[in-house]
Scaffold this motif. Structure first.
Motif, mmCIF file in Angstrom:
data_model
loop_
_atom_site.group_PDB
_atom_site.id
_atom_site.type_symbol
_atom_site.label_atom_id
_atom_site.label_comp_id
_atom_site.label_asym_id
_atom_site.label_seq_id
_atom_site.Cartn_x
_atom_site.Cartn_y
_atom_site.Cartn_z
ATOM 1 N N ILE A 3 2.630 -11.469 10.296
ATOM 2 C CA ILE A 3 1.658 -10.395 10.083
ATOM 3 C C ILE A 3 0.978 -10.618 8.737
ATOM 4 C CG2 ILE A 3 1.318 -7.912 9.862
ATOM 5 C CD1 ILE A 3 2.191 -8.722 12.625
ATOM 6 N N VAL A 4 -0.328 -10.546 8.725
ATOM 7 C CA VAL A 4 -1.104 -10.750 7.499
ATOM 8 C C VAL A 4 -1.829 -9.453 7.164
ATOM 9 C CG1 VAL A 4 -2.926 -12.094 6.388
ATOM 10 C CG2 VAL A 4 -1.392 -13.186 8.038
ATOM 11 N N GLY A 5 -1.647 -8.969 5.937
ATOM 12 C CA GLY A 5 -2.296 -7.730 5.519
ATOM 13 C C GLY A 5 -3.804 -7.887 5.387
ATOM 14 N N PRO A 6 -4.523 -6.770 5.238
ATOM 15 C CA PRO A 6 -5.972 -6.828 5.046
ATOM 16 C C PRO A 6 -6.356 -7.719 3.862
ATOM 17 C CG PRO A 6 -5.247 -4.573 5.417
ATOM 18 C CD PRO A 6 -4.013 -5.391 5.241
ATOM 19 N N HIS A 7 -7.585 -8.139 3.851
ATOM 20 C CA HIS A 7 -8.055 -9.062 2.813
ATOM 21 C C HIS A 7 -7.938 -8.441 1.418
ATOM 22 C CE1 HIS A 7 -10.325 -12.210 0.864
ATOM 23 N NE2 HIS A 7 -11.152 -11.315 0.360
ATOM 24 N N LEU A 56 1.452 -3.347 6.639
ATOM 25 C CA LEU A 56 1.486 -4.279 5.517
ATOM 26 C C LEU A 56 0.282 -4.051 4.607
ATOM 27 C CD1 LEU A 56 3.232 -6.680 4.528
ATOM 28 C CD2 LEU A 56 1.660 -8.183 5.755
ATOM 29 N N VAL A 57 0.528 -4.066 3.295
ATOM 30 C CA VAL A 57 -0.552 -3.816 2.336
ATOM 31 C C VAL A 57 -1.452 -5.043 2.216
ATOM 32 C CG1 VAL A 57 0.890 -2.214 1.037
ATOM 33 C CG2 VAL A 57 0.780 -4.616 0.327
ATOM 34 N N PRO A 58 -2.665 -4.886 1.700
ATOM 35 C CA PRO A 58 -3.569 -6.016 1.527
ATOM 36 C C PRO A 58 -2.941 -7.133 0.693
ATOM 37 C CG PRO A 58 -4.753 -3.957 1.235
ATOM 38 C CD PRO A 58 -3.310 -3.597 1.356
ATOM 39 N N GLY A 59 -3.260 -8.364 1.067
ATOM 40 C CA GLY A 59 -2.848 -9.532 0.287
ATOM 41 C C GLY A 59 -1.468 -10.068 0.594
ATOM 42 N N MET A 60 -0.662 -9.320 1.353
ATOM 43 C CA MET A 60 0.711 -9.738 1.623
ATOM 44 C C MET A 60 0.877 -10.252 3.055
ATOM 45 S SD MET A 60 2.486 -9.393 -1.157
ATOM 46 C CE MET A 60 4.189 -9.422 -0.589
#
Length: 548
Positions: A9-13, A368-372
């Motif tokens: 899972i990839v957080g927002p940009h 998930l928070v951005p960037g993580m």
């Protein structure tokens, strides 16, 4: 964003926008805040505006520089929450010094263990901690001075009054000439907070300037989204509760974020139920940032109904898990706009899973928070898809630099591909909402505080009547878990459960006491390599608890 592994899972940009150190950032923002009140003492009503805060921090920073402290050095603090607390880390950031907060309830043995990790040159002490700290100063020769926040000792060559250092600070002027000491934010350690990681004795988590500035930027993205999606323009200015201890990751980051954002933080030296409830209407508190035991207090204590809590818009809960039923009950009782559970570790700077916007699912700790990045892995390390339980692993700018002077423990928690293994079991649903269900790691959570079984087991083994010992957590509705010990007595030795409970209580801080009791057994279950089979012991505790 697209990941190389569909199960990651990839957080927002998130795009880094500053290379500033924390010293440079605080200097700029506190100057801009001018006379905005950033903190209020809950008991006395004393106010701390931004310009006075900054002027005191600059005076302290200049004193530190005059005494030849700078990058590469560390300073420590042992105190309950108070208005002076925030001055010391800001001064440290301004001079490139590492700040090391201590639990004010640490015993002499715990103090020595933690101080030996970072070897601070100075320790700031309150009246509640000074005797304990100074009486043991022969144990930490690297400490050159003890700075007293309260005048309880006669000054000497190594005991100095904090008031004398910041004397003359004003609210009507700001030192425009002072410049923060430059450091490399990616490498310089801003703060060392204590954590037990996934096992063992407390470890010093090295959090860099960039870890914290990245979190500030990420939090601002989330806050902007929440404000846009969830709040009305006529909502009152945000006023937050500073009841979480400032030495703890949750309380420390709350303190920093509220100052940077120009929000008012109501500071409590301890949690006193009556004072806490009285302060909410008195200061028109809008946001409670509290651990689950205080959420439970709001549901269960009869005195709560006697106070006007209508100013509260939101509760943010962290430091330990909050059950679905509790979340639903407190939301109904207080008519909240939001009750958010967040998930994070000291090793991830703060929250890495949190609700965003107005969309929320009961029992979830958010997305998930951005960037993580996050993956859920099985026991073989294979990444899992939605709705499958496994260990949560994280990668990104919020992951700590490592444990100070402990490369082995660092390698145990951060693998060769830079994935931090949380030791927590959870899953994510088809929409990317995460849920925490269990723990792999051995930590016990008492009122949100981490209690390492290995530390208590080691202490128990020092008792002359103990042949073997194992400590696990016993579930408790009000505080999370109670430390409980299983003990094997040596032959021909006489010792009672009360004896051992007292023995531990005299050697540890309050959260680590054996409130779950001591139970004598014939043997501690272990695997062939000698590792304690805690799963078996926890099942035994559950059966004992169900019979009560």
């Amino acid at each position: 964003m697209v990941s190389e592994d569909p199960n990651i899972i990839v957080g927002p940009h998130y795009e880094r926008t500053t290379d500033s150190s924390l010293g440079e950032l605080f200097l700029m923002l506190l100057r801009n805040h001018n006379d905005i009140v950033l903190q209020v003492d809950a008991r006395t009503g004393e106010k701390l505006p931004a310009n006075l805060l900054l002027n005191r921090a600059v005076l302290l920073a200049k004193w530190l520089q005059k005494n030849h402290l700078g990058p590469g050095d560390s300073i420590s603090m042992s105190s309950e929450n108070r208005l002076e607390y925030c001055i010391i880390p800001i001064a440290a950031f301004l001079t490139g010094i590492t700040f090391v907060p201590l639990n004010p309830e640490y015993t002499s043995g715990e103090i020595k263990h933690v101080l030996d990790l970072s070897k601070p040159k100075l320790i700031f002490c309150s009246a509640n901690t000074a005797n304990r700290i100074i009486s043991g100063k022969a144990n930490y020769p690297y400490v050159k001075n003890y700075i007293l926040l309260d005048k309880i000792y006669k000054e000497s060559h190594d005991v100095i009054s904090y008031e004398d250092i910041v004397k003359g600070a004003k609210t009507d002027s700001v030192d425009e000439e002072f410049v923060a000491t430059p450091v490399n934010p990616d490498e310089a350690v801003a703060v060392i907070l204590c954590s037990s990681g996934t096992t063992g004795l407390p470890k010093g988590v090295m959090t860099t300037h960039y870890n914290i500035t990245a979190y500030i930027e990420i939090a601002s993205i989330i806050l902007e989204r929440n404000l846009r999606d969830s709040y009305d323009s006529e909502d009152a200015p945000e006023v937050l509760t500073g009841v979480a201890p400032f030495f703890h990751g949750m309380g420390f980051m709350l303190m920093l974020l509220s100052m940077l954002g120009g929000r008012t933080l109501v500071v409590y030296s301890k949690f006193d139920p009556k004072e806490f409830l009285q302060s909410i209407p008195k200061y028109k508190i809008t946001t409670l940032v509290i651990p689950p035991p205080i959420v439970l207090f709001l549901i269960k204590h009869p005195m709560v109904k006697n106070y006007d809590l209508s100013s509260i818009r939101e509760i943010k809960s962290g430091a330990a898990a909050l059950g679905k039923e509790v979340e639903q009950e407190v939301s109904q009782r207080l008519t909240l706009k939001h009750l958010n559970q967040n998930y994070g570790m000291t090793e991830t700077t703060l929250g890495v899973l949190m609700p965003t916007g107005g969309d929320h699912r009961v029992g979830s700790v958010g997305k998930l928070v951005p960037g993580m990045k996050c993956k859920v892995v099985d026991s073989e390390g294979n990444s899992l898809g939605p709705n499958k339980e496994g260990e949560l692993c994280f990668q990104g700018p919020l992951v700590m630099k490592g444990y100070i002077n402990n490369p082995t423990a660092t390698a145990d928690i951060i693998d060769k591909d830079n994935w931090l293994h949380s030791g927590d079991i959870g899953y994510y649903d088809n929409d990317g909402y995460f849920f925490i269900v269990d723990r792999l790691k051995e930590l016990i959570k008492y009122k949100g505080f981490q209690v390492a079984p290995a530390e208590l087991e080691t202490l128990l083994m020092t008792h002359s009547a103990v042949a073997d010992a194992a400590v696990v957590g016993m579930e408790d509705e009000l505080v999370g878990e109670l430390p409980l010990a299983f003990v094997v007595k040596k032959p021909m030795q006489k010792v009672t459960a009360a004896d051992l409970e007292k023995y531990i209580a005299e050697r540890v801080s309050s959260a680590k006491r054996l409130r779950g009791g001591v139970h004598f057994v014939e043997a501690i279950p272990r695997n062939p390599t000698g590792k304690i089979l805690r799963r078996i012991l926890r099942e035994r505790v559950r059966k004992m608890h169900s019979k009560l």
